[in-house]
Design a protein around this motif. Structure first.
Motif, PDB file in Angstrom:
ATOM      1  N   LEU A  96       0.815  -1.214   0.000  1.00 64.58           N
ATOM      2  CA  LEU A  96       0.000   0.000   0.000  1.00 64.58           C
ATOM      3  C   LEU A  96       0.850   1.267   0.000  1.00 64.58           C
ATOM      4  N   ILE A  97       2.152   1.107   0.265  1.00 60.54           N
ATOM      5  CA  ILE A  97       3.054   2.257   0.253  1.00 60.54           C
ATOM      6  C   ILE A  97       4.319   1.917  -0.515  1.00 60.54           C
ATOM      7  N   ILE A  98       5.026   2.966  -0.897  1.00 63.37           N
ATOM      8  CA  ILE A  98       6.359   2.855  -1.481  1.00 63.37           C
ATOM      9  C   ILE A  98       7.282   3.611  -0.541  1.00 63.37           C
ATOM     10  N   VAL A  99       8.454   3.068  -0.300  1.00 66.19           N
ATOM     11  CA  VAL A  99       9.404   3.752   0.590  1.00 66.19           C
ATOM     12  C   VAL A  99      10.722   3.979  -0.128  1.00 66.19           C
ATOM     13  N   GLN A 100      11.395   5.030   0.273  1.00 66.58           N
ATOM     14  CA  GLN A 100      12.743   5.292  -0.212  1.00 66.58           C
ATOM     15  C   GLN A 100      13.609   5.567   1.000  1.00 66.58           C
ATOM     16  N   SER A 101      14.505   4.654   1.257  1.00 69.00           N
ATOM     17  CA  SER A 101      15.410   4.793   2.388  1.00 69.00           C
ATOM     18  C   SER A 101      16.649   5.554   1.956  1.00 69.00           C
ATOM     19  N   PRO A 102      17.309   6.207   2.909  1.00 70.19           N
ATOM     20  CA  PRO A 102      18.557   6.891   2.563  1.00 70.19           C
ATOM     21  C   PRO A 102      19.610   5.868   2.169  1.00 70.19           C
ATOM     22  N   PRO A 103      20.583   6.255   1.355  1.00 68.68           N
ATOM     23  CA  PRO A 103      21.610   5.295   0.940  1.00 68.68           C
ATOM     24  C   PRO A 103      22.458   4.835   2.126  1.00 68.68           C
ATOM     25  N   GLU A 104      22.940   3.617   2.020  1.00 77.05           N
ATOM     26  CA  GLU A 104      23.846   3.086   3.040  1.00 77.05           C
ATOM     27  C   GLU A 104      25.150   3.885   3.009  1.00 77.05           C
ATOM     28  N   LEU A 105      25.892   3.866   4.090  1.00 75.81           N
ATOM     29  CA  LEU A 105      27.162   4.599   4.147  1.00 75.81           C
ATOM     30  C   LEU A 105      28.109   4.151   3.046  1.00 75.81           C
ATOM     31  N   SER A 106      28.101   2.861   2.731  1.00 73.51           N
ATOM     32  CA  SER A 106      28.994   2.346   1.701  1.00 73.51           C
ATOM     33  C   SER A 106      28.614   2.843   0.310  1.00 73.51           C
ATOM     34  N   GLU A 107      27.361   3.276   0.125  1.00 76.35           N
ATOM     35  CA  GLU A 107      26.884   3.755  -1.167  1.00 76.35           C
ATOM     36  C   GLU A 107      27.041   5.252  -1.336  1.00 76.35           C
ATOM     37  N   GLN A 108      27.343   5.958  -0.268  1.00 79.10           N
ATOM     38  CA  GLN A 108      27.466   7.408  -0.333  1.00 79.10           C
ATOM     39  C   GLN A 108      28.820   7.787  -0.922  1.00 79.10           C
ATOM     40  N   PRO A 109      28.879   8.896  -1.670  1.00 74.92           N
ATOM     41  CA  PRO A 109      30.161   9.314  -2.244  1.00 74.92           C
ATOM     42  C   PRO A 109      31.129   9.738  -1.138  1.00 74.92           C
ATOM     43  N   SER A 110      32.403   9.566  -1.435  1.00 73.71           N
ATOM     44  CA  SER A 110      33.415   9.938  -0.448  1.00 73.71           C
ATOM     45  C   SER A 110      33.568  11.448  -0.394  1.00 73.71           C
ATOM     46  N   VAL A 111      34.116  11.930   0.691  1.00 72.86           N
ATOM     47  CA  VAL A 111      34.363  13.364   0.856  1.00 72.86           C
ATOM     48  C   VAL A 111      35.340  13.828  -0.229  1.00 72.86           C
ATOM     49  N   GLU A 112      36.303  12.987  -0.550  1.00 73.26           N
ATOM     50  CA  GLU A 112      37.286  13.330  -1.581  1.00 73.26           C
ATOM     51  C   GLU A 112      36.593  13.562  -2.927  1.00 73.26           C
ATOM     52  N   LEU A 113      35.665  12.707  -3.293  1.00 73.65           N
ATOM     53  CA  LEU A 113      34.942  12.866  -4.559  1.00 73.65           C
ATOM     54  C   LEU A 113      34.129  14.150  -4.564  1.00 73.65           C
ATOM     55  N   ILE A 114      33.468  14.444  -3.475  1.00 72.01           N
ATOM     56  CA  ILE A 114      32.666  15.671  -3.385  1.00 72.01           C
ATOM     57  C   ILE A 114      33.562  16.899  -3.519  1.00 72.01           C
ATOM     58  N   GLU A 115      34.718  16.868  -2.871  1.00 67.34           N
ATOM     59  CA  GLU A 115      35.645  17.994  -2.969  1.00 67.34           C
ATOM     60  C   GLU A 115      36.151  18.174  -4.396  1.00 67.34           C
ATOM     61  N   ARG A 116      36.419  17.063  -5.088  1.00 68.40           N
ATOM     62  CA  ARG A 116      36.877  17.147  -6.478  1.00 68.40           C
ATOM     63  C   ARG A 116      35.789  17.740  -7.365  1.00 68.40           C
ATOM     64  N   VAL A 117      34.550  17.361  -7.141  1.00 68.65           N
ATOM     65  CA  VAL A 117      33.434  17.914  -7.917  1.00 68.65           C
ATOM     66  C   VAL A 117      33.311  19.406  -7.653  1.00 68.65           C
ATOM     67  N   MET A 118      33.414  19.805  -6.398  1.00 71.48           N
ATOM     68  CA  MET A 118      33.321  21.226  -6.050  1.00 71.48           C
ATOM     69  C   MET A 118      34.459  22.012  -6.691  1.00 71.48           C
ATOM     70  N   ASP A 119      35.672  21.454  -6.692  1.00 73.61           N
ATOM     71  CA  ASP A 119      36.800  22.121  -7.334  1.00 73.61           C
ATOM     72  C   ASP A 119      36.542  22.279  -8.826  1.00 73.61           C
ATOM     73  N   GLY A 120      35.989  21.251  -9.456  1.00 77.17           N
ATOM     74  CA  GLY A 120      35.692  21.319 -10.877  1.00 77.17           C
ATOM     75  C   GLY A 120      34.639  22.377 -11.177  1.00 77.17           C
ATOM     76  N   ILE A 121      33.642  22.513 -10.317  1.00 76.15           N
ATOM     77  CA  ILE A 121      32.613  23.533 -10.512  1.00 76.15           C
ATOM     78  C   ILE A 121      33.200  24.923 -10.363  1.00 76.15           C
ATOM     79  N   ARG A 122      34.097  25.090  -9.422  1.00 76.61           N
ATOM     80  CA  ARG A 122      34.716  26.408  -9.202  1.00 76.61           C
ATOM     81  C   ARG A 122      35.555  26.835 -10.406  1.00 76.61           C
ATOM     82  N   GLN A 123      36.131  25.889 -11.121  1.00 78.47           N
ATOM     83  CA  GLN A 123      36.978  26.204 -12.260  1.00 78.47           C
ATOM     84  C   GLN A 123      36.162  26.589 -13.493  1.00 78.47           C
ATOM     85  N   LEU A 124      34.869  26.351 -13.462  1.00 82.63           N
ATOM     86  CA  LEU A 124      34.026  26.703 -14.615  1.00 82.63           C
ATOM     87  C   LEU A 124      33.887  28.159 -14.746  1.00 82.63           C
TER      88      LEU A 124
END
Length: 124
Positions: A96-124
């Motif tokens: 009767l319902i659909i659920v969406q759980s938050p991703p597991e810790l192992s599925e979340q991107p690393s802090v390093e990846l997020i920082e690299r993405v942010m650096d790439g956005i800043r260079q645009l």
């Protein structure tokens, strides 16, 4: 003379009622819900099922138009989170319902990846 607080019917009802709603269960046997798990009703119409508890019907009504977090459901319906989790598990079993759980810790991107993405956005 005032009766002791533990004999107050209102207080006793507040503790017995959740136990009765869930049939004594404190957690669902098959499903795990977090406070931020999102819940949405599978159908937009009102449910007319006699076998659902009033609290389950209230969850379906609350989640009919949008996805709602388990914590928000508990707050809106003035129910303990543990009761909402059990009822949502039952509703999920009944499809009767659909659920969406938050991703597991192992599925979340690393802090390093997020920082690299942010650096790439800043260079645009």
């Amino acid at each position: 003379m005032r009766e002791p607080r533990w004999l107050d019917d209102e207080q006793a009802g507040r503790h017995v009622r959740p136990y009765a709603i869930t049939g004594g269960r404190t957690r669902h046997s098959r499903h795990h819900f977090t406070l931020i798990t999102l819940v949405v009703s599978r159908q937009e119409r009102a449910y007319e099922q006699d076998n659902l508890e009033p609290e389950s019907m209230a969850i379906l009504a609350l989640c009919r138009d949008r996805a709602v977090a388990v914590a928000e459901i508990a707050g809106q319906l003035d129910l303990p989170v543990s009761v909402v989790k059990v009822l949502c598990g039952d509703l999920l079993n009944a499809e009767l319902i659909i659920v969406q759980s938050p991703p597991e810790l192992s599925e979340q991107p690393s802090v390093e990846l997020i920082e690299r993405v942010m650096d790439g956005i800043r260079q645009l």
